[in-house]
Motif scaffolding. Sequence first.
Motif, PDB file in Angstrom:
ATOM      1  N   HIS A 228       4.278   7.309   7.933  1.00 55.29           N
ATOM      2  CA  HIS A 228       2.915   6.766   7.925  1.00 55.29           C
ATOM      3  C   HIS A 228       2.833   5.718   6.830  1.00 55.29           C
ATOM      4  O   HIS A 228       3.262   5.950   5.696  1.00 55.29           O
ATOM      5  CB  HIS A 228       1.869   7.847   7.655  1.00 55.29           C
ATOM      6  CG  HIS A 228       0.521   7.262   7.294  1.00 55.29           C
ATOM      7  ND1 HIS A 228      -0.318   6.697   8.225  1.00 55.29           N
ATOM      8  CD2 HIS A 228      -0.105   7.134   6.086  1.00 55.29           C
ATOM      9  CE1 HIS A 228      -1.418   6.250   7.613  1.00 55.29           C
ATOM     10  NE2 HIS A 228      -1.311   6.508   6.321  1.00 55.29           N
TER      11      HIS A 228
ATOM     12  N   ALA B 124      -2.726   0.386  10.450  1.00 58.34           N
ATOM     13  CA  ALA B 124      -1.862   1.407   9.859  1.00 58.34           C
ATOM     14  C   ALA B 124      -0.710   1.708  10.810  1.00 58.34           C
ATOM     15  O   ALA B 124      -0.856   1.662  12.040  1.00 58.34           O
ATOM     16  CB  ALA B 124      -2.667   2.674   9.565  1.00 58.34           C
TER      17      ALA B 124
ATOM     18  N   GLU C 226       0.088   2.640   5.199  1.00 61.20           N
ATOM     19  CA  GLU C 226      -1.201   1.941   5.230  1.00 61.20           C
ATOM     20  C   GLU C 226      -1.051   0.546   5.831  1.00 61.20           C
ATOM     21  O   GLU C 226      -1.929   0.070   6.535  1.00 61.20           O
ATOM     22  CB  GLU C 226      -1.763   1.809   3.809  1.00 61.20           C
ATOM     23  CG  GLU C 226      -2.438   3.038   3.267  1.00 61.20           C
ATOM     24  CD  GLU C 226      -3.128   2.737   1.952  1.00 61.20           C
ATOM     25  OE1 GLU C 226      -4.378   2.724   1.933  1.00 61.20           O
ATOM     26  OE2 GLU C 226      -2.422   2.512   0.952  1.00 61.20           O
ATOM     27  N   ASN C 227       0.067  -0.103   5.510  1.00 60.75           N
ATOM     28  CA  ASN C 227       0.373  -1.414   6.076  1.00 60.75           C
ATOM     29  C   ASN C 227      -0.761  -2.412   5.822  1.00 60.75           C
ATOM     30  O   ASN C 227      -1.262  -3.070   6.731  1.00 60.75           O
ATOM     31  CB  ASN C 227       0.650  -1.291   7.578  1.00 60.75           C
ATOM     32  CG  ASN C 227       1.362  -2.503   8.148  1.00 60.75           C
ATOM     33  OD1 ASN C 227       2.070  -3.212   7.440  1.00 60.75           O
ATOM     34  ND2 ASN C 227       1.157  -2.749   9.428  1.00 60.75           N
ATOM     35  N   LEU C 228      -1.148  -2.523   4.560  1.00 64.88           N
ATOM     36  CA  LEU C 228      -2.269  -3.387   4.201  1.00 64.88           C
ATOM     37  C   LEU C 228      -1.899  -4.866   4.329  1.00 64.88           C
ATOM     38  O   LEU C 228      -0.731  -5.250   4.210  1.00 64.88           O
ATOM     39  CB  LEU C 228      -2.701  -3.100   2.760  1.00 64.88           C
ATOM     40  CG  LEU C 228      -3.155  -1.671   2.455  1.00 64.88           C
ATOM     41  CD1 LEU C 228      -3.493  -1.537   0.977  1.00 64.88           C
ATOM     42  CD2 LEU C 228      -4.337  -1.271   3.315  1.00 64.88           C
TER      43      LEU C 228
ATOM     44  N   GLY D  17       0.812  -1.206   0.000  1.00 68.63           N
ATOM     45  CA  GLY D  17       0.000   0.000   0.000  1.00 68.63           C
ATOM     46  C   GLY D  17       0.845   1.254   0.000  1.00 68.63           C
ATOM     47  O   GLY D  17       2.031   1.249  -0.340  1.00 68.63           O
ATOM     48  N   TYR D  18       0.211   2.362   0.402  1.00 67.16           N
ATOM     49  CA  TYR D  18       0.884   3.661   0.407  1.00 67.16           C
ATOM     50  C   TYR D  18       1.709   3.827   1.684  1.00 67.16           C
ATOM     51  O   TYR D  18       1.353   3.343   2.765  1.00 67.16           O
ATOM     52  CB  TYR D  18      -0.130   4.801   0.312  1.00 67.16           C
ATOM     53  CG  TYR D  18       0.490   6.147   0.603  1.00 67.16           C
ATOM     54  CD1 TYR D  18       1.241   6.803  -0.370  1.00 67.16           C
ATOM     55  CD2 TYR D  18       0.352   6.741   1.857  1.00 67.16           C
ATOM     56  CE1 TYR D  18       1.842   8.027  -0.105  1.00 67.16           C
ATOM     57  CE2 TYR D  18       0.946   7.965   2.129  1.00 67.16           C
ATOM     58  CZ  TYR D  18       1.694   8.612   1.147  1.00 67.16           C
ATOM     59  OH  TYR D  18       2.302   9.814   1.418  1.00 67.16           O
ATOM     60  N   GLN D  19       2.806   4.546   1.539  1.00 58.69           N
ATOM     61  CA  GLN D  19       3.659   4.879   2.677  1.00 58.69           C
ATOM     62  C   GLN D  19       4.329   6.222   2.418  1.00 58.69           C
ATOM     63  O   GLN D  19       4.714   6.525   1.288  1.00 58.69           O
ATOM     64  CB  GLN D  19       4.715   3.787   2.880  1.00 58.69           C
ATOM     65  CG  GLN D  19       5.599   3.992   4.087  1.00 58.69           C
ATOM     66  CD  GLN D  19       6.460   2.763   4.395  1.00 58.69           C
ATOM     67  OE1 GLN D  19       7.070   2.688   5.451  1.00 58.69           O
ATOM     68  NE2 GLN D  19       6.494   1.783   3.500  1.00 58.69           N
TER      69      GLN D  19
END
Length: 573
Positions: free
Chosen positions: A149, A193, A151-153, A123-125
């Motif tokens: 930060h 997250a 998302e840590n999906l 995901g996004y980081q």
Amino acid sequence: MRNSLFIFFLFLTIVFSEVLLAQSLPVGTPVLEDAYRRAQLLGQMDSSISFTARPFFPDAVKTKNGFDPEKNLKEKRWSKVENIFKFDQGRGFIKLLPVTWINQLNTARPAGLNDGAMIPAKGYQGLISAGIYAQYGMLSIQLRPEFVHAENLSYEGFPSTRRDPVWGDQLWYQLYTEYLNLIDLPDRFGEKAYDKAFWGQSSIRLNYGAISFGLSTENLWWGPGMQNSLLMSNSAPGFTHFTFNTVKPIRTPLGSFEGQIIAGKLKSSGYPPPDPTRNYNGGPPLYDPKPKDWRYLNGMVLSYQPKWVPGLFLGITRSFQIYEKEMGSSLNAINIGDLLPVFIPYASKRVKLETENKRDQFSSFFMRWMWVKSKGEIYLEYGRSDTYWDQKDLIVEASHATAYTLGVRKLIPWKADRNEYIQFAMELTQLEMNPVSRARLDKSWYLSSVVRDGYTHQGQLLGAGIGPGSNIESINISWVKALKTVGIQLQRYVHNNDFFNARIHDVRSHWIDLSAALIANWDYKNLTFMAKAEAIRTLNYQWVYDAPPPPDYWVAGKDIYNFHLQVGVTYRF
């Protein structure tokens, strides 16, 4: 002893006779860090700087603003666009450090190396950093915290509820007992997250001449590698450490010296693997929790540039770690060998067995040789993760417990009158055990049975980010002009072949990433930009290969595709 100390401090007074600017260029600074090293190949800066003990201190090339190597930015007083404040008739000052924002995206699974405080995540980081630098006389304070930060999906990591069709629970058994119990490398940093603040690239130092001493949380990079380093890289967040280091070469009649000695504190991630109570056939849990204790790390790097061979750098690195509770209950119980084991002479296990059985150590030697006229360089780092048993063992099986990084770079004039070049770079790193190590049932690089967190900090590797038992080959071809680069990068990344060789064996099941990336760095006035778009095809993900019945043999395994995107921008004051 007193006479020796007197001579030592007299030497410091004579050789290091001026106050310096100790602002550092953090390891991994987008666009700028490699631009300095390229400028050296082009003969545009001091050829005695090794670039093997970083962070790099731009004062070594007498640059007032290390974030402006092209000298395009004008210094402005706070009364206008306020970025610097001087006091005490200019003897002290405070200045703003650049603001950096890096964004990363993985569509299928974690990917990305040398990204510091960022974590392996789907995901996004994003990472953002900014700060101030202040100096008064010999004292300097650099505050540059970082915030991450992610998302840590959720994604499919190592088999948990899923069973391998051939090995089933046995694969779990081998992983837990021979891998996860010997290193702190979580597949996923929690199930939510991830938000965390770090001190980042911060330090407080006393600086005099070529020497600096202080407390730092900066990332370190030791050795000549550009993508991998065996002992110290920016694959993990920076850790708290005392440092005694050079900020520019110390010149002597024999040549130039650079180096660093650190004493630091390493922490665990705090994230256990999934299903930590799982057992095998009703036995005890396969996962053995790590000690709840921090680790003491002592390390050093020393680089020497012989006066008689311009462009040649020779060096060594060494590190020791031990759990704090194993060091004794008080400083009175700790001798110099406990605090600074890097100064203990290399010795065989036969001699040092009793004193080293609670410490984990690594060492390497390296070479970097550059030719300014040819605008090229080659480099090598060769390391060892285990002490030899005796002199005969060292001679007979010299390759035991070794790993290496080998690289080359060449700048080919394209439009020399416009300072444009084509860059060719190639690097390979091999951490996989060779047949000698496998025959001796050795452990992979960075794993440890005595310091069971392995060579990690907060769940990420201190050394080469490719991980234990892995190999990687990279080729980069780019157009470069000053801070600007545009090019392609091809990689072949073999995941943990040590685990494969020990437990999988099926020659069709190697876990391999094949990737192609477009890479661009650019500068425009106060801004610098970096971008990387990488397509990754993973063959036999997690070593899973569904073997077909005869007569078929070579068919597709468990292949997945991941898109890795990284975009960053920095505003320089």
